[in-house]
Write a protein that holds these residues in place. Sequence first.
Motif, PDB file in Angstrom:
ATOM      1  N   GLY A   1      62.399 -35.724  -2.929  1.00  0.00           N
ATOM      2  CA  GLY A   1      63.261 -35.986  -1.782  1.00  0.00           C
ATOM      3  C   GLY A   1      63.373 -34.861  -0.769  1.00  0.00           C
ATOM      4  N   ARG A   2      62.561 -33.826  -0.864  1.00  0.00           N
ATOM      5  CA  ARG A   2      62.610 -32.756   0.123  1.00  0.00           C
ATOM      6  C   ARG A   2      61.224 -32.129   0.290  1.00  0.00           C
ATOM      7  N   PRO A   3      60.982 -31.447   1.427  1.00  0.00           N
ATOM      8  CA  PRO A   3      59.665 -30.848   1.660  1.00  0.00           C
ATOM      9  C   PRO A   3      59.348 -29.792   0.603  1.00  0.00           C
ATOM     10  N   VAL A   4      58.104 -29.739   0.182  1.00  0.00           N
ATOM     11  CA  VAL A   4      57.737 -28.743  -0.822  1.00  0.00           C
ATOM     12  C   VAL A   4      57.856 -27.331  -0.240  1.00  0.00           C
ATOM     13  N   ALA A   5      57.876 -27.214   1.080  1.00  0.00           N
ATOM     14  CA  ALA A   5      58.064 -25.896   1.701  1.00  0.00           C
ATOM     15  C   ALA A   5      59.434 -25.312   1.389  1.00  0.00           C
ATOM     16  N   SER A   6      60.345 -26.129   0.933  1.00  0.00           N
ATOM     17  CA  SER A   6      61.677 -25.628   0.597  1.00  0.00           C
ATOM     18  C   SER A   6      61.737 -25.066  -0.825  1.00  0.00           C
TER      19      SER A   6
END
Length: 364
Positions: free
Chosen positions: A256-261
């Motif tokens: 549910g969130r960008p892997v960059a995070s």
Amino acid sequence: MAGLVISAELSPVFARFLDQRGPVEVSRLGGPGLPELWTGLVEEVGAAGLLVEDEYGGQGASLTELAAAVAETSRCGWSGPLVAASGVGATLLRRVDPSDATGLRRALAEDGRVVVPALHEDGAGLALDTAARLAGDGATLSVSGRKTFVDSGTHADAFLVTAVGADGAVELVLVDATAPGVAVTAMEAVDPGRGLALLDLDGARATTVAAGPDVAAAVRDAWLVGALLTAVDALAAAHRAFDLARDYAVDRQQFGRPVASFQSIKHKLVDMYAELETATSAVLAAVAAAAEEADDWRFAVSAAKVRAGDAAMLVLREAVQVHGGIGFTWEHEISHHFRRVTAARALYGTPTAHRALVAAERGF
């Protein structure tokens, strides 16, 4: 245009040309043959003759402009004889034949003739191996021997070959690629578009280009120009790989969130960026020093080859990891740049070889 910008004036020009005529989707399909885009680089933007003086049909530019062209071809994944012929070959010919008595520099600039140096017999790529031997007199000169890892060897019309004459002196001779006794074999290289070749010579007809004590120094300097341009090549590919990895990490959603995070991905991207920044500084300094022929340009080039080679390889490895499973597939663009960096890192001296040169220069 993004990534490594070497010339504020010419980098955008080369970028537009390559984006239109040689995007990575097309360029990555290149095999051992001379790429079709070479004709455009010769006739439309004059890139082939950048180091050739105006009076011999070239652009009269410096290594800065040629490095800008090399960086943009690398960004688009194009492999051709720009480094070997327009960089190393043109530099060598300018040193040993300043008046262009052979006409080779004019032929390069105006007609795109691909004449590449064949200097090495060893796998390390260290300059001026001289196992090749000359026989005969000036009218019937022939050469025998083997040269390995000939950059753009499968693209070449002719070769500039270092060999030893009967008197033990090093000579530079010209050998036509289609002459009897000349065998050009494409090497099974990690980057097939590079055109790396084995050159076997068995009594091949040769013409003397230069002889005497200055040949070895000229070859050495031309080899260092090759080291600089392959450092630019590797670094530009690494910049492109970093951009691909960063954009992918931002777009790719996981849980549910960008892997960059994710912290692990952040650390990878930061490490990649830091490597690129230090390598870019070293390469830009070396390009400027070589273009001006500053006193320390040879030291700067070896230092840049070390830094760019190590940084580019780290960036490409991490870029593959950031992409996950898709990064390991040959179909993805990132794998093409990985192959390019692997080849460029080793040509014209590995980082290990250039570390030894840097240490020797500083008296260690």
